[in-house]
Design a protein around this motif. Sequence first.
Motif, mmCIF file in Angstrom:
data_model
loop_
_atom_site.group_PDB
_atom_site.id
_atom_site.type_symbol
_atom_site.label_atom_id
_atom_site.label_comp_id
_atom_site.label_asym_id
_atom_site.label_seq_id
_atom_site.Cartn_x
_atom_site.Cartn_y
_atom_site.Cartn_z
ATOM 1 N N ASN A 73 0.806 -1.228 0.000
ATOM 2 C CA ASN A 73 0.000 0.000 0.000
ATOM 3 C C ASN A 73 0.838 1.276 0.000
ATOM 4 O O ASN A 73 0.349 2.339 0.368
ATOM 5 C CB ASN A 73 -0.948 0.003 1.208
ATOM 6 C CG ASN A 73 -1.966 -1.112 1.121
ATOM 7 O OD1 ASN A 73 -2.535 -1.353 0.067
ATOM 8 N ND2 ASN A 73 -2.174 -1.821 2.213
ATOM 9 N N VAL A 74 2.084 1.160 -0.430
ATOM 10 C CA VAL A 74 2.976 2.317 -0.454
ATOM 11 C C VAL A 74 2.896 2.976 -1.830
ATOM 12 O O VAL A 74 3.068 2.308 -2.850
ATOM 13 C CB VAL A 74 4.435 1.888 -0.150
ATOM 14 C CG1 VAL A 74 5.383 3.064 -0.255
ATOM 15 C CG2 VAL A 74 4.518 1.232 1.219
ATOM 16 N N PRO A 75 2.626 4.273 -1.898
ATOM 17 C CA PRO A 75 2.586 4.953 -3.200
ATOM 18 C C PRO A 75 3.956 4.897 -3.878
ATOM 19 O O PRO A 75 4.996 4.862 -3.206
ATOM 20 C CB PRO A 75 2.221 6.403 -2.854
ATOM 21 C CG PRO A 75 1.802 6.406 -1.433
ATOM 22 C CD PRO A 75 2.334 5.175 -0.790
ATOM 23 N N LEU A 76 3.952 4.900 -5.185
ATOM 24 C CA LEU A 76 5.192 4.824 -5.962
ATOM 25 C C LEU A 76 6.187 5.896 -5.531
ATOM 26 O O LEU A 76 7.384 5.627 -5.401
ATOM 27 C CB LEU A 76 4.888 4.954 -7.459
ATOM 28 C CG LEU A 76 6.069 4.878 -8.400
ATOM 29 C CD1 LEU A 76 6.771 3.523 -8.299
ATOM 30 C CD2 LEU A 76 5.622 5.144 -9.832
ATOM 31 N N SER A 77 5.717 7.087 -5.279
ATOM 32 C CA SER A 77 6.615 8.185 -4.899
ATOM 33 C C SER A 77 7.299 7.948 -3.551
ATOM 34 O O SER A 77 8.324 8.562 -3.259
ATOM 35 C CB SER A 77 5.849 9.506 -4.868
ATOM 36 O OG SER A 77 4.819 9.450 -3.895
ATOM 37 N N ARG A 78 6.755 7.056 -2.725
ATOM 38 C CA ARG A 78 7.318 6.783 -1.395
ATOM 39 C C ARG A 78 8.220 5.540 -1.369
ATOM 40 O O ARG A 78 8.868 5.263 -0.369
ATOM 41 C CB ARG A 78 6.195 6.595 -0.370
ATOM 42 C CG ARG A 78 5.431 7.849 -0.110
ATOM 43 C CD ARG A 78 6.286 8.734 0.749
ATOM 44 N NE ARG A 78 5.671 10.032 0.899
ATOM 45 C CZ ARG A 78 6.364 11.135 0.991
ATOM 46 N NH1 ARG A 78 7.659 11.108 0.936
ATOM 47 N NH2 ARG A 78 5.762 12.283 1.117
ATOM 48 N N VAL A 79 8.243 4.783 -2.460
ATOM 49 C CA VAL A 79 9.045 3.559 -2.487
ATOM 50 C C VAL A 79 10.526 3.832 -2.230
ATOM 51 O O VAL A 79 11.157 3.109 -1.442
ATOM 52 C CB VAL A 79 8.832 2.791 -3.816
ATOM 53 C CG1 VAL A 79 9.846 1.672 -3.979
ATOM 54 C CG2 VAL A 79 7.420 2.235 -3.871
ATOM 55 N N PRO A 80 11.137 4.859 -2.832
ATOM 56 C CA PRO A 80 12.565 5.083 -2.559
ATOM 57 C C PRO A 80 12.877 5.286 -1.072
ATOM 58 O O PRO A 80 13.955 4.912 -0.605
ATOM 59 C CB PRO A 80 12.891 6.356 -3.354
ATOM 60 C CG PRO A 80 11.895 6.371 -4.455
ATOM 61 C CD PRO A 80 10.641 5.789 -3.852
ATOM 62 N N ASP A 81 11.944 5.847 -0.324
ATOM 63 C CA ASP A 81 12.160 6.066 1.104
ATOM 64 C C ASP A 81 12.189 4.758 1.891
ATOM 65 O O ASP A 81 12.697 4.724 3.011
ATOM 66 C CB ASP A 81 11.056 6.960 1.683
ATOM 67 C CG ASP A 81 11.024 8.326 1.024
ATOM 68 O OD1 ASP A 81 12.080 8.760 0.515
ATOM 69 O OD2 ASP A 81 9.946 8.945 1.015
ATOM 70 N N ARG A 82 11.643 3.701 1.311
ATOM 71 C CA ARG A 82 11.532 2.420 2.005
ATOM 72 C C ARG A 82 12.557 1.388 1.537
ATOM 73 O O ARG A 82 12.494 0.243 1.947
ATOM 74 C CB ARG A 82 10.136 1.828 1.780
ATOM 75 C CG ARG A 82 8.996 2.721 2.212
ATOM 76 C CD ARG A 82 8.637 2.443 3.661
ATOM 77 N NE ARG A 82 7.508 3.213 4.092
ATOM 78 C CZ ARG A 82 6.285 2.722 4.273
ATOM 79 N NH1 ARG A 82 6.051 1.469 4.046
ATOM 80 N NH2 ARG A 82 5.331 3.502 4.696
ATOM 81 N N CYS A 83 13.452 1.775 0.647
ATOM 82 C CA CYS A 83 14.417 0.809 0.120
ATOM 83 C C CYS A 83 15.773 0.963 0.803
ATOM 84 O O CYS A 83 16.014 1.966 1.484
ATOM 85 C CB CYS A 83 14.541 0.953 -1.387
ATOM 86 S SG CYS A 83 15.311 2.469 -1.924
#
Length: 158
Positions: A73-83
């Motif tokens: 449920n993570v928006p695409l724009s937030r994925v880099p913050d979670r990697c």
Amino acid sequence: MDEQFRSYLTFLGNLRQGLETLTDLADLKRAAVEQDDLVALDEVLRQEQAQALFFRGLEQTREKLLDGLGLRNVPLSRVPDRCPPALREEIRQAVSALQERYRVYEEHSRTARELLEKNLREVESTIAAMGVRPASQGPGYRGPGVQLPPSMKTDFRA
């Protein structure tokens, strides 16, 4: 975990390439409409259908990757913050390139759609000027009051 994020990077690249193909098809569609080339338009529409199948496959891949990464449920724009930090910038660039490609695709697609709609309105106007009553429910639908021939009627009580 890094390997899963690398797979996600590959997925983003495939998605961007698919959008590039759709952008090119939108340009071909616009050109076909401008040239009144129905054969070329039909070919472009067939290619778009093939791309739809490609995107269905990508959607399945996306779901598996996001589940594996815990990013459902993570928006695409937030994925880099979670990697992982080592991949963060590379994924940020991939996401940015994908978003830009999508913006370009939307622009080209909108232009082609507006031109196609304009031409369809012109065809409808020409048909109406010729005195032909337009179908009230759209192409391929029968209007109310159409009677089937007796040979096509079935008595289900028999």
